[in-house]
Design an enzyme around this catalytic site. Structure first.
Site, PDB file in Angstrom:
ATOM      1  N   GLU A 114      25.650  48.064  35.608  1.00  0.00           N
ATOM      2  CA  GLU A 114      26.147  46.953  34.912  1.00  0.00           C
ATOM      3  C   GLU A 114      27.609  46.686  35.685  1.00  0.00           C
ATOM      4  O   GLU A 114      28.098  47.562  36.482  1.00  0.00           O
ATOM      5  CB  GLU A 114      26.604  47.161  33.634  1.00  0.00           C
ATOM      6  CG  GLU A 114      27.692  48.380  33.217  1.00  0.00           C
ATOM      7  CD  GLU A 114      27.516  48.752  31.875  1.00  0.00           C
ATOM      8  OE1 GLU A 114      26.535  48.531  31.198  1.00  0.00           O
ATOM      9  OE2 GLU A 114      28.351  49.553  31.235  1.00  0.00           O
ATOM     10  N   LYS A 116      31.554  46.359  36.705  1.00  0.00           N
ATOM     11  CA  LYS A 116      32.773  47.287  36.496  1.00  0.00           C
ATOM     12  C   LYS A 116      33.923  46.016  36.532  1.00  0.00           C
ATOM     13  O   LYS A 116      34.303  45.529  37.362  1.00  0.00           O
ATOM     14  CB  LYS A 116      33.004  48.314  37.588  1.00  0.00           C
ATOM     15  CG  LYS A 116      34.332  48.997  37.221  1.00  0.00           C
ATOM     16  CD  LYS A 116      34.447  50.377  37.957  1.00  0.00           C
ATOM     17  CE  LYS A 116      35.759  50.908  38.001  1.00  0.00           C
ATOM     18  NZ  LYS A 116      36.921  50.506  37.135  1.00  0.00           N
ATOM     19  N   ASP A 118      37.501  44.749  36.132  1.00  0.00           N
ATOM     20  CA  ASP A 118      38.784  45.000  36.319  1.00  0.00           C
ATOM     21  C   ASP A 118      39.560  44.461  35.300  1.00  0.00           C
ATOM     22  O   ASP A 118      40.486  43.484  35.429  1.00  0.00           O
ATOM     23  CB  ASP A 118      39.332  44.463  37.708  1.00  0.00           C
ATOM     24  CG  ASP A 118      40.520  45.290  38.456  1.00  0.00           C
ATOM     25  OD1 ASP A 118      40.843  46.738  37.727  1.00  0.00           O
ATOM     26  OD2 ASP A 118      40.983  44.839  39.452  1.00  0.00           O
ATOM     27  N   TYR A 226      31.391  48.233  26.598  1.00  0.00           N
ATOM     28  CA  TYR A 226      30.253  48.755  27.088  1.00  0.00           C
ATOM     29  C   TYR A 226      29.905  50.495  26.682  1.00  0.00           C
ATOM     30  O   TYR A 226      29.425  51.075  27.313  1.00  0.00           O
ATOM     31  CB  TYR A 226      30.383  48.960  28.648  1.00  0.00           C
ATOM     32  CG  TYR A 226      32.061  49.380  28.839  1.00  0.00           C
ATOM     33  CD1 TYR A 226      32.598  50.263  28.679  1.00  0.00           C
ATOM     34  CD2 TYR A 226      32.757  48.209  29.408  1.00  0.00           C
ATOM     35  CE1 TYR A 226      33.940  50.882  28.953  1.00  0.00           C
ATOM     36  CE2 TYR A 226      34.259  48.413  29.569  1.00  0.00           C
ATOM     37  CZ  TYR A 226      34.786  49.816  29.357  1.00  0.00           C
ATOM     38  OH  TYR A 226      36.185  49.957  29.448  1.00  0.00           O
ATOM     39  N   LYS A 314      32.788  51.582  43.646  1.00  0.00           N
ATOM     40  CA  LYS A 314      33.891  50.635  43.734  1.00  0.00           C
ATOM     41  C   LYS A 314      33.676  49.974  45.130  1.00  0.00           C
ATOM     42  O   LYS A 314      33.600  50.508  45.882  1.00  0.00           O
ATOM     43  CB  LYS A 314      35.462  51.413  43.904  1.00  0.00           C
ATOM     44  CG  LYS A 314      35.631  51.897  42.247  1.00  0.00           C
ATOM     45  CD  LYS A 314      36.772  51.326  41.685  1.00  0.00           C
ATOM     46  CE  LYS A 314      38.287  51.384  42.102  1.00  0.00           C
ATOM     47  NZ  LYS A 314      39.224  51.450  41.176  1.00  0.00           N
ATOM     48  N   CYS A 409      69.753  28.106  52.819  1.00  0.00           N
ATOM     49  CA  CYS A 409      68.421  27.649  52.756  1.00  0.00           C
ATOM     50  C   CYS A 409      67.800  26.840  53.911  1.00  0.00           C
ATOM     51  O   CYS A 409      68.584  26.112  54.519  1.00  0.00           O
ATOM     52  CB  CYS A 409      68.708  26.546  51.272  1.00  0.00           C
ATOM     53  SG  CYS A 409      67.198  25.359  51.457  1.00  0.00           S
ATOM     54  N   CYS A 412      67.955  22.705  53.094  1.00  0.00           N
ATOM     55  CA  CYS A 412      69.144  21.907  53.144  1.00  0.00           C
ATOM     56  C   CYS A 412      70.479  22.635  53.665  1.00  0.00           C
ATOM     57  O   CYS A 412      71.507  22.164  53.578  1.00  0.00           O
ATOM     58  CB  CYS A 412      69.690  21.681  51.613  1.00  0.00           C
ATOM     59  SG  CYS A 412      70.064  23.312  50.463  1.00  0.00           S
ATOM     60  N   CYS A 427      68.713  28.871  46.547  1.00  0.00           N
ATOM     61  CA  CYS A 427      69.311  28.127  46.988  1.00  0.00           C
ATOM     62  C   CYS A 427      69.985  27.308  45.781  1.00  0.00           C
ATOM     63  O   CYS A 427      69.077  27.028  44.987  1.00  0.00           O
ATOM     64  CB  CYS A 427      68.565  27.161  47.784  1.00  0.00           C
ATOM     65  SG  CYS A 427      69.273  25.321  47.987  1.00  0.00           S
ATOM     66  N   CYS A 432      69.036  19.771  46.979  1.00  0.00           N
ATOM     67  CA  CYS A 432      68.120  20.373  48.203  1.00  0.00           C
ATOM     68  C   CYS A 432      66.886  19.546  47.890  1.00  0.00           C
ATOM     69  O   CYS A 432      66.150  19.611  46.967  1.00  0.00           O
ATOM     70  CB  CYS A 432      68.090  21.846  48.030  1.00  0.00           C
ATOM     71  SG  CYS A 432      66.663  22.429  48.980  1.00  0.00           S
TER      72      CYS A 432
END
Ligand code: IVH
Length: 667
Positions: A114, A116, A118, A226, A314, A409, A412, A427, A432
């Site tokens: 079945e 797995k 996460d 499960y 896995k 930045c 700007c 910034c 900007c």
């Protein structure tokens, strides 16, 4: 209706509502629409209001309740929650199989395979058919009591389905967030200027740690079951029969499962599962292989951490090598500068990747990532591609410069600032262009002011040509301005002007959300609008008043205050008003003795029904909440008051009896 009849009707409503929950949330095959469901739900609520004795914790009306916790209590698991040992390739899996064969000698057996998932493991204990406790794995012996949070997950039954459930049923499963749910949650978070979650697993873990169940209820969580812990019923002979049994109780299990007589068929099943991976609604990181015959589990036993009758296989997250051609800097709506890896495009996990997240400067330094490096990138499922390693030997004497975040930045050229409590560089120039572009996009988005026809490339042009610097400028645009823009036919220009015009009368919360105030998402914007009703009231509310509103905490209150106190906001609001933007307030209440107060009703009163009490409260400017929390001002306790009264006392909240409640109503 006699009390007897009411009891009978309430029982029918319980099972009907739970049946529809099952059809909707577990089987995805709803039989009735939302309105019909709400009608049944309200009928039950009314019955419970009239006969508070009918209100039991396993009632479908009681999913989201209870005050935020200070911290989680610990619970000891009746049967320890074990983990699985992992295998990563066919060879390791065959070793597992050989061990099983050796231990079982000649006994015939099969395997089940079945997905797995996460997510985060939980145990749910049902006593006499009702959900009693939900807990995390913790160290396997003792976990956190997260019952309040588990109750909010609609696919988890509060009462077991079917006749005569065993006295104790403890089921184990994985809490997860579907790919869809995760994407929507992250979109909403970025929309509100909050950090998105890195992946569905983190989002799930973060959600289950929330102490306020009403916040958890907003998260799109589900559980796939499960395994079982303590169990007093008859024992299904195989794992797949057990899953069927769990499904019969109303639990979500796996639609994809295989019974495999040999290890070769297990390998085939794992291949098939892998092929399905992209189509599954949730993230998986492999498959789980279990000996199907449950009486053999005892014979096989377990090690200190994991059973010998099961193993996880896995899938390795896919990794590929490519060249880091550049590191660019993205400027977010709130001004945060984020480094982004620009990559020579490569195929990974079914998509072409040309950019990867670098999170922040610290990560670049820690991994010593330099422009020109050969890098290994990893991508698994929905996870945003990331650089996991640098091939340092590939530098071969080439001198690559260390990367430094810019002092300014990139858009700007204003200085980039690091605030004390933050890792991120920001910034802070509100003019900007990068920030303005994202701000306008947010303002116009469907979830905010919903301005039809205002897409990204158009926003870029409007800002690049200095036609728009803030949302108020949108309302000064004319067909003449637009006719000069690229790819702008007269018809689209007209459509945009109509769209902008139509946005003048959106609901108040949409305007508040569209302002892009830090930490204010759509939900908090709604709470603000409902509590304070007008833009002026919100703009002038002090932090204390803001904090009294449900869903508004101190950080959010501070941010709202700072936003409305700023000169540029004051100017902006004045210009919006002059342009004719007049947001629609929610239904006004009369104002009065309960202005801004939140009340919770429990038990029954002699002189009025719960509906009448609710109307009376709302008519005086107060609001009624279904659960007691620190934000509750009063709990009105009639006769037969239940757990809400106890909670109010525990939290030190003022409790009114019927007489004092009526006095308050009279003002
Ligand atoms: S069975 C005693 N089945 O993965 C058996 N676990 O890495 C206990 N998991 O601890 C686990 N999907 O949290 C099982 N189909 C599945 C699973 C599953 C995900 C989780 C579970 C487990 C962890 C091990």
């Amino acid at each position: 209706m006699t009390k007897r009849e009411a009891e009978k009707r309430a029982r029918t409503l319980h099972s009907e509502l739970e049946r529809h929950n099952l059809l909707y949330y577990v089987h995805a095959t709803p039989r009735i629409d939302d309105r019909a469901y709400d009608k049944l739900y309200r009928e039950l609520e009314d019955l419970e209001a009239q006969y508070p004795a009918l209100l039991t914790p396993d009632s479908p009306t009681q999913r989201v309740g209870g005050a935020p916790l200070e911290s989680f209590q610990s619970v000891r698991h009746a049967v320890p929650m074990m983990s699985l040992s992992n295998t990563y390739d066919t060879e390791e899996l065959i070793e597992f199989h050989e061990r099983v064969c050796k231990l079982l000698a000649e006994t015939p057996f099969s395997y089940s395979v079945e997905p797995k998932i996460d997510g985060v493991a939980v145990s749910c204990r049902y006593e006499k058919g009702s959900l009693a406790t939900g807990s995390t794995r913790g160290d396997g012996t003792t976990g956190d009591d997260i019952t309040q949070n588990i109750r909010t997950i609609r696919s988890v039954p509060l009462r077991l389905h079917g006749d005569k459930p065993p006295p104790v049923v403890e089921v184990r499963g994985e809490v997860y967030m579907s790919k869809d749910g995760f994407a929507k949650l992250n979109a909403a978070r970025t929309g509100a200027g909050s950090e998105p979650f890195a992946n569905p697993r983190n989002a799930t873990a973060g959600s289950l740690k929330l102490l306020d169940p009403s916040a958890v209820a907003q998260r799109p969580l589900a559980v796939a079951f499960y395994a079982v812990g303590e169990w007093t019923g008859d024992r299904p002979p195989t794992h797949v029969a057990l899953l069927d049994r769990l499904a019969g109780f109303g639990f979500q299990t796996f639609a994809q499962r295989w019974v495999c007589p040999t290890i070769e068929t297990v390998l085939e099943a794992l291949e098939e599962l892998r092929a399905l991976q992209a189509t599954l609604p949730y993230e998986i990181d492999g498959g789980v292989i279990k000996v199907n015959e449950r009486d053999l589990h005892e014979r096989l036993g377990s090690t200190s951490k994991s059973p010998r009758w099961a193993v996880a296989y896995k899938y390795a997250a896919e990794r590929v090598e490519t060249t880091l051609t550049d590191i660019s800097i993205q400027v977010g709506r709130t001004g945060v500068l984020t480094p982004v890896a620009e990559l020579e495009p490569v195929h990974v996990s079914g998509t072409v990747v040309s950019r990867a997240t670098l999170h922040n400067a610290e990560e670049i330094q820690r991994k010593d990532i330099r422009i020109g490096d050969r890098v290994i990138i990893e991508k698994a499922g929905e996870i945003i591609p990331a650089i996991v390693a640098v091939q340092k030997e590939a530098r071969k004497g080439r001198r690559l410069q260390r990367f430094r975040m810019p002092d300014r930045c990139p858009v700007c050229a204003e200085p980039a600032v690091r605030q004390e409590s933050e890792v991120a560089l920001r910034c802070e120039n509100l003019q900007c262009q990068a920030q303005i572009k994202r701000w306008i996009a947010h303002y116009a988005a469907r979830g905010a002011m919903n301005i039809d026809g205002l897409g990204e490339s158009l926003i870029d042009q409007l800002i690049d040509r200095d036609l728009v610097k803030n949302p108020a400028d949108l309302y000064d645009l004319t067909a003449a301005h637009l006719s000069d823009l690229e790819r702008m036919a007269a018809r689209s220009a007209a459509k945009l002007i109509t769209g902008i015009e139509a946005s003048k009368e959106r609901e108040l919360w949409r305007l508040i959300f569209g302002m892009g105030i830090r930490h204010v998402g759509a939900r908090s914007a709604q709470a603000l609008a409902n509590a304070l009703l007008t833009l002026d009231a919100i703009a002038n509310a002090g932090e204390d008043a803001l904090e009294r509103i449900p869903d508004i905490g101190p950080v959010v209150a501070k941010s709202i205050r700072a936003f409305f106190a700023a000169d540029h906001t004051i100017t902006l609001l004045a210009r919006l008003r002059d342009a004719g933007v007049s947001p629609q307030s929610p239904e006004p209440t009369n104002g009065g003795s309960l202005d801004g107060k939140t009340l919770v009703l429990t038990g029954s009163m002699q002189s009025m029904t719960r509906d009448e009490a609710t109307q009376a409260i709302q008519g005086r400017g107060g609001s009624v909440s279904s659960s007691v929390s620190r934000k509750t001002d009063y709990v009105v306790a009639g006769s037969d008051a239940g757990s809400k009264l106890a909670k109010a006392q525990a939290l030190g909240i003022d409790v009114l009896n019927e007489k004092s409640f009526i006095e308050i109503l009279k003002g």
